[in-house]
Design a protein around this motif. Structure first.
Motif, PDB file in Angstrom:
ATOM      1  N   VAL A  19      14.292 -37.974  -8.750  1.00  0.00           N
ATOM      2  CA  VAL A  19      14.374 -38.761  -9.974  1.00  0.00           C
ATOM      3  C   VAL A  19      13.567 -38.093 -11.072  1.00  0.00           C
ATOM      4  N   PHE A  22      15.312 -35.166 -12.624  1.00  0.00           N
ATOM      5  CA  PHE A  22      16.359 -35.567 -13.560  1.00  0.00           C
ATOM      6  C   PHE A  22      15.750 -36.077 -14.868  1.00  0.00           C
ATOM      7  N   LEU A  47      16.284 -45.128 -18.291  1.00  0.00           N
ATOM      8  CA  LEU A  47      17.709 -44.963 -17.990  1.00  0.00           C
ATOM      9  C   LEU A  47      17.926 -44.727 -16.497  1.00  0.00           C
ATOM     10  N   SER A  48      16.954 -44.078 -15.866  1.00  0.00           N
ATOM     11  CA  SER A  48      17.080 -43.743 -14.443  1.00  0.00           C
ATOM     12  C   SER A  48      16.538 -44.827 -13.525  1.00  0.00           C
ATOM     13  N   SER A  49      16.016 -45.897 -14.085  1.00  0.00           N
ATOM     14  CA  SER A  49      15.443 -46.955 -13.249  1.00  0.00           C
ATOM     15  C   SER A  49      16.546 -47.886 -12.777  1.00  0.00           C
ATOM     16  N   GLU A  50      16.330 -48.478 -11.617  1.00  0.00           N
ATOM     17  CA  GLU A  50      17.378 -49.297 -11.016  1.00  0.00           C
ATOM     18  C   GLU A  50      17.809 -50.437 -11.936  1.00  0.00           C
ATOM     19  N   GLN A  51      16.827 -51.166 -12.448  1.00  0.00           N
ATOM     20  CA  GLN A  51      17.173 -52.329 -13.259  1.00  0.00           C
ATOM     21  C   GLN A  51      17.378 -51.982 -14.729  1.00  0.00           C
ATOM     22  N   GLY A  52      17.152 -50.732 -15.069  1.00  0.00           N
ATOM     23  CA  GLY A  52      17.213 -50.381 -16.486  1.00  0.00           C
ATOM     24  C   GLY A  52      16.004 -50.909 -17.235  1.00  0.00           C
TER      25      GLY A  52
END
Lengths: 169, 169
Positions: A19, A22, A47-52
């Motif tokens: 992660v 990226f 943007l890369s987090s699960e929940q946004g």
DNA sequence: CGCTTCTTTCAGAAATGTGTGAAGTTAAGG
DNA sequence: CCTTAACTTCACACATTTCTGAAAGAAGCG
């Protein structure tokens, strides 16, 4: 060249590292495009987090920076409408969310930009006059910006249509 | 609000000062948009020059900077196709020209930019997978960039048409 | 109402960027 | 060829930006 996550168990560290790679790569490209470094990193992480969405502490830890740095970055991102801030109910923590329509909004900001440029170009045209090569050259630029501004609206409409079309599932 | 040049005699100093104000204002906006300061100033100066071209010495004097600074700025501008360099026949002087299709070319550069972003997003999608919220969110971004790339082409065509239409005289 | 947790502000240190002067390179013109 | 004009490269100084640590400011919870 096929190092996608193989399974989602026990490889928490690898996953975190992947992660991070990226996030940093994306952030670097945002920087290239003119965004300041810390806002870019924060935006990419969200943007890369699960929940946004992530809290200040989570961002601070993931990006290995002080809470102060996160604070400044988020202030900027909120100002340009790329993130919203929400209070976590029953806590002093705040969550920062990426908006679903981020790019749409970013483009609209760009629009305001274009208007400033048009003002400057207009002044240039008046200063030199259309009877000079400079004046005509600057006027061309002015026309181009006017054209772009006009086009941006319909472009975003087409995007909305395109997205609706490919949405379902 | 009507301080355009009244006549073009004897006011060489005022004229130069007015040009300088326009150049600096425009350059400042280019800087805001992410361009480095010196390339921005050089580009603005070229755009405001009668022939659309200046020599290194002229730029150096007008902008009050060293030849070295001009050299660096021009190298960058040539790289991104905003200016071309031409040898003055029978002299060691070089003239730097703004291209008539500057913005068109700048947009095409932007296009290459978009492709880099798409690569990064594609990797992100593969990394997270479309069965995760992050993956889908990043995929949306990827789709948006693909859409933009596709649109840019037709947009420039429309610009060419628009310009041809309003050209004549 | 005070304690505690989280966030923000601010002064300053560290990193980065930007422009200069001097030396180096290329090529015109005698 | 040698001289000289013009541009370029490079090391360094100066300016700006960016991040941190410390302290102050809000807001939940007892």
């Amino acid at each position: 060249m096929d190092d996608r996550r193989t399974d989602n168990r026990t490889d928490g560290d690898d996953e975190a590292a992947a992660v991070s790679r990226f996030v940093e790569r994306f952030a670097a490209q945002l920087v290239q495009a003119g965004m300041a470094r810390m806002p870019a990193r924060v935006f990419a992480a969200l943007l890369s987090s699960e929940q946004g969405s992530l809290t200040s502490a989570e961002l601070s830890e993931q990006l290995k920076v002080s809470p102060a740095a996160v604070s400044g970055a988020v202030r900027y991102l909120a100002q340009v409408n790329l993130v919203t801030r929400e209070r976590e109910p029953g806590s002093r923590r705040e969550r920062y969310h990426v908006r679903g329509d981020q790019w749409h909004n970013a483009l609209l900001e760009r629009d305001a930009f274009l208007r400033n440029w048009q003002t400057t170009m207009q002044e240039g045209v008046e200063q030199f006059g259309l009877d000079t090569p400079q004046g005509r050259r600057i006027n061309d630029t002015l026309e181009f910006f006017r054209f772009l501004e006009k086009e941006l609206g319909s472009l975003m409409q087409r995007w909305a249509a395109h997205r609706a079309e490919h949405l379902d599932g």
